[in-house]
Design a protein around this motif. Structure first.
Motif, short mmCIF file in Angstrom:
data_model
loop_
_atom_site.label_atom_id
_atom_site.label_comp_id
_atom_site.label_asym_id
_atom_site.label_seq_id
_atom_site.Cartn_x
_atom_site.Cartn_y
_atom_site.Cartn_z
N GLU A 19 -7.09 4.39 2.57
CA GLU A 19 -6.33 4.28 4.06
C GLU A 19 -5.17 5.26 4.01
O GLU A 19 -4.18 5.02 2.98
N THR A 20 -4.81 5.94 5.08
CA THR A 20 -3.65 6.34 5.00
C THR A 20 -2.69 6.08 6.18
O THR A 20 -3.02 5.91 7.41
N THR A 21 -1.56 5.84 6.06
CA THR A 21 -0.39 5.44 7.22
C THR A 21 0.63 6.47 6.96
O THR A 21 1.06 7.10 5.81
N VAL A 22 1.34 6.78 7.86
CA VAL A 22 2.52 7.65 8.11
C VAL A 22 3.85 6.72 8.49
O VAL A 22 3.81 6.12 9.26
N CYS A 23 4.46 6.67 7.32
CA CYS A 23 5.85 5.79 7.52
C CYS A 23 6.66 6.50 8.71
O CYS A 23 7.20 7.76 8.88
N PRO A 24 6.96 5.60 9.65
CA PRO A 24 7.88 5.97 10.99
C PRO A 24 9.31 6.32 10.68
O PRO A 24 9.81 7.03 11.41
N TRP A 25 9.93 5.98 9.35
CA TRP A 25 11.22 5.94 9.02
C TRP A 25 11.34 7.48 8.73
O TRP A 25 12.15 8.32 8.79
N CYS A 26 10.46 7.67 7.31
CA CYS A 26 10.83 9.04 6.60
C CYS A 26 9.63 9.95 6.94
O CYS A 26 9.83 11.05 6.21
N GLN A 27 8.88 9.60 7.51
CA GLN A 27 7.54 10.57 8.07
C GLN A 27 6.91 11.09 6.69
O GLN A 27 6.15 12.09 6.56
N THR A 28 6.66 10.37 5.81
CA THR A 28 5.89 10.60 4.48
C THR A 28 4.43 10.03 4.62
O THR A 28 4.37 8.60 5.12
N GLU A 29 3.62 10.70 4.44
CA GLU A 29 2.50 10.28 4.41
C GLU A 29 1.82 9.47 3.41
O GLU A 29 2.21 9.64 2.03
N ILE A 30 1.39 8.07 3.42
CA ILE A 30 1.36 7.06 2.24
C ILE A 30 -0.12 6.71 2.16
O ILE A 30 -0.75 6.47 3.28
N VAL A 31 -0.83 7.28 1.11
CA VAL A 31 -2.16 6.61 0.88
C VAL A 31 -2.16 5.55 0.10
O VAL A 31 -1.84 5.41 -1.30
N TRP A 32 -2.77 4.32 0.57
CA TRP A 32 -3.07 3.24 0.04
C TRP A 32 -4.34 2.99 -0.89
O TRP A 32 -5.41 3.38 -0.22
N ASP A 33 -4.25 2.30 -1.75
CA ASP A 33 -5.53 2.18 -2.60
C ASP A 33 -6.52 1.05 -2.06
O ASP A 33 -5.99 -0.01 -1.41
N GLU A 34 -7.71 1.12 -1.97
CA GLU A 34 -8.56 0.42 -1.11
C GLU A 34 -8.43 -1.01 -1.58
O GLU A 34 -8.71 -2.25 -1.25
N GLU A 35 -8.48 -1.18 -3.05
CA GLU A 35 -8.36 -2.62 -3.71
C GLU A 35 -6.81 -3.15 -3.44
O GLU A 35 -6.93 -4.45 -3.41
N ILE A 36 -5.84 -2.81 -3.58
CA ILE A 36 -4.49 -3.33 -3.20
C ILE A 36 -4.41 -3.46 -1.60
O ILE A 36 -3.81 -4.60 -1.39
N GLY A 37 -4.53 -2.34 -1.03
CA GLY A 37 -4.46 -2.39 0.40
C GLY A 37 -2.88 -2.26 0.94
O GLY A 37 -2.14 -1.81 0.14
#
Length: 187
Positions: free
Chosen positions: A2-20
């Motif tokens: 899963e990919t998320t973009v931080c609205p504060w620092c605009q960094t793309e964050i890729v989350w591990d499926e197991e951790i979430g």
């Protein structure tokens, strides 16, 4: 993944499926769901309904929303400062459109157009002032054999067109005289 973009620092964050996904950004450590923005509607001042909806962050601050990040809480705790543009006080009693047109004409004729350090409006050249030996006490530095600049010298006097802050700076010939003087000093 899963990919998320931080609205504060605009960094793309890729989350591990197991951790979430987590609640906070691993880079800037701000809350990912607590991002707040301020929407300002331009239009009728009578439209109070839109203003209430766009200012819901004030209610969160009053309720003491613990889930938001430090920076968001800091921003919410402080009210927006009143306008530093003193000119806005005269809006009802004076025709500010004519005022601004006159200011634009003056600014077009100026060689230098400095920005006000307080409100960032442009400053108009009001005139020149001569600084004489009377009332002026030059600072003596041990690194120099003489003051930085000797009177008499002249300064340009600028007045901000928005907040009426007054600023001065050396006239061109005195700037050159000061540079010449300091460049000839031996260490």
């Amino acid at each position: 993944m899963e990919t998320t973009v931080c609205p504060w620092c605009q960094t793309e964050i890729v989350w591990d499926e197991e951790i979430g996904p987590e609640e906070n950004c691993p880079y800037c450590h701000n809350e990912l769901k607590g991002y707040r923005s301020l929407s300002i509607q331009i239009g009728d001042e009578d439209d109070e309904e839109g203003t209430e909806e766009s200012m819901d962050w004030e209610e969160d601050a009053e309720e003491g929303d613990e889930s938001s990040s430090f920076w968001a809480q800091e921003d919410m705790q402080h009210q927006l400062p009143p306008s530093i543009r003193t000119l806005d006080k005269f809006e009802e009693s004076h025709d500010l459109m004519n005022y601004e047109e006159s200011v634009e004409k003056i600014l077009d004729e100026q060689e230098e157009v400095p920005e006000c350090p307080k409100c960032r409006d442009f400053m108009v050249l009001a005139g020149a002032q001569e600084i004489t030996g009377q009332g002026f006490v030059p600072t003596q530095f041990s690194a120099l054999n003489a003051p930085v600049i000797q009177p008499p010298f002249r300064v340009n006097v600028y007045i901000c067109t928005g907040c009426f802050h007054v600023e001065t700076n050396l006239m061109e010939e005195d700037r050159l005289r000061m540079v010449d003087h300091l460049s000839r000093q031996k260490s």
